[in-house]
Scaffold this motif. Structure first.
Motif, short mmCIF file in Angstrom:
data_model
loop_
_atom_site.label_atom_id
_atom_site.label_comp_id
_atom_site.label_asym_id
_atom_site.label_seq_id
_atom_site.Cartn_x
_atom_site.Cartn_y
_atom_site.Cartn_z
N ARG A 109 27.73 18.03 11.31
CA ARG A 109 27.43 17.92 9.88
C ARG A 109 28.56 17.16 9.21
O ARG A 109 29.72 17.27 9.63
CB ARG A 109 27.29 19.31 9.23
N THR A 194 24.00 15.24 6.14
CA THR A 194 25.13 14.80 5.32
C THR A 194 24.98 15.30 3.89
O THR A 194 23.92 15.12 3.27
CB THR A 194 25.24 13.26 5.32
N LEU A 195 26.05 15.92 3.39
CA LEU A 195 26.11 16.41 2.01
C LEU A 195 27.08 15.53 1.23
O LEU A 195 28.20 15.25 1.69
CB LEU A 195 26.58 17.87 1.98
N LEU A 196 26.67 15.11 0.04
CA LEU A 196 27.51 14.31 -0.85
C LEU A 196 27.73 15.11 -2.13
O LEU A 196 26.78 15.49 -2.81
CB LEU A 196 26.81 12.99 -1.19
N ASN A 214 24.05 7.96 -0.79
CA ASN A 214 22.79 8.68 -0.68
C ASN A 214 21.65 7.75 -0.23
O ASN A 214 20.80 8.13 0.58
CB ASN A 214 22.46 9.32 -2.03
N ILE A 217 22.61 6.63 3.69
CA ILE A 217 22.60 7.64 4.75
C ILE A 217 21.29 8.41 4.67
O ILE A 217 21.07 9.22 3.76
CB ILE A 217 23.82 8.59 4.62
N SER A 220 20.41 12.23 3.44
CA SER A 220 21.58 12.87 2.81
C SER A 220 21.18 13.53 1.50
O SER A 220 20.19 13.17 0.86
CB SER A 220 22.69 11.85 2.57
N GLU A 221 21.98 14.51 1.12
CA GLU A 221 21.71 15.30 -0.09
C GLU A 221 22.87 15.10 -1.07
O GLU A 221 24.02 15.30 -0.70
CB GLU A 221 21.57 16.77 0.28
N TRP A 247 24.28 24.63 1.26
CA TRP A 247 23.89 23.56 2.17
C TRP A 247 24.16 23.93 3.62
O TRP A 247 23.33 23.68 4.50
CB TRP A 247 24.63 22.28 1.78
#
Length: 260
Positions: A109, A194-196, A214, A217, A220-221, A247
């Motif tokens: 992750r 992937t978390l942003l 975002n 990728i 991605s969130e 998340w």
């Protein structure tokens, strides 16, 4: 910060808690203390590891994003770390992107917050000036929505760093490396969840950078935190931890990639 700093094999690092590994990477003027809120919020359920990147001491020929990635690769290999959730702020996010692309089997992750790699307005558009405390104070405060977040200790620390010619040479070399190393064509290959997390008031990697990550990728969130600038985990630790925890719970390691 009341955490033991371990030393071994040429590395300095924090290693707190047990469980799944959260590997945290700080930014150009960052320090281990930048992640204190994350340590406190997650050490009871996760193993939180933070290596101190050798930004001010690495050989000048290695002073760049690739050299820092090699350092992190060496650290991960030495510690025998696997199944990583990799978190990076600012330059740390940039290094995290390189590491993820070069070591896809190790990263499960990825979390980016105020990450460079596409665009950043470093030090507010200029390189560090030596000898001017007020200038350094202004630049450090520029990193935060609320200037009061920039404590005197933090300003003093950056002032001391920028008064060392050898450290400034490395800072400039690394900053130029980050600006040259645009990863827009590379990040499309990232397939891990992937978390942003972005500050809505980020002046260094503006909100549009978060939107661009975002877009590039897949899956991605993206979350924005209001009244927050370039270091959400420092400036809004409770909100940052809540977003991160939610998340992590919905993207457990072991599920098929992109299943969320």
């Amino acid at each position: 910060m009341n955490y033991q700093i371990h030393e071994g094999n040429g590395y300095k690092y924090i290693d707190e808690g047990k469980g799944e590994i959260l590997l945290l990477l700080h930014g150009l003027f960052g320090a281990l203390s930048n992640w204190e809120g994350v340590i406190e919020g997650f050490k009871s359920h996760y193993r939180v590891i933070i290596p101190m990147m050798p930004i001010y001491t690495m050989p000048i020929t290695k002073a760049g994003c690739e050299g820092l990635n090699e350092y992190i690769e060496g650290f991960v290999a030495w510690k025998g770390l696997e199944n990583l959730t990799l978190l990076g702020n600012s330059l740390g996010g940039h290094v995290g992107l390189i590491f993820t692309l070069k070591n896809p089997s190790k990263v499960k992750r990825l979390v980016l917050t105020g990450s460079s790699g596409l665009f950043e307005n470093g030090m507010g558009g200029s390189y560090p000036k030596r000898g001017s405390y007020e200038y350094i104070k202004e630049r450090v405060e520029y990193t935060f929505y609320d200037p009061k977040t920039a404590s005197k200790d933090l300003i003093d620390e950056v002032f001391e760093i920028t008064n060392s010619a050898q450290k400034v040479i490395r800072i400039i070399s690394i900053a130029k490396s980050a600006q040259r190393n645009n990863m827009a064509k590379d990040v499309v290959r990232i397939k891990v969840p992937t978390l942003l997390v972005w500050g809505l008031n980020d002046t260094i990697t503006p909100p549009q950078v978060g939107h661009e990550f975002n877009r590039l990728i897949e899956g991605s969130e993206l979350h924005f935190i209001d009244k927050c600038c370039h270091a959400p985990m420092m400036e809004r630790p409770e909100q940052f931890n809540k977003i991160l925890n939610n998340w992590l719970e919905k993207t457990p390691i072991g599920v098929p990639e992109m299943a969320y």
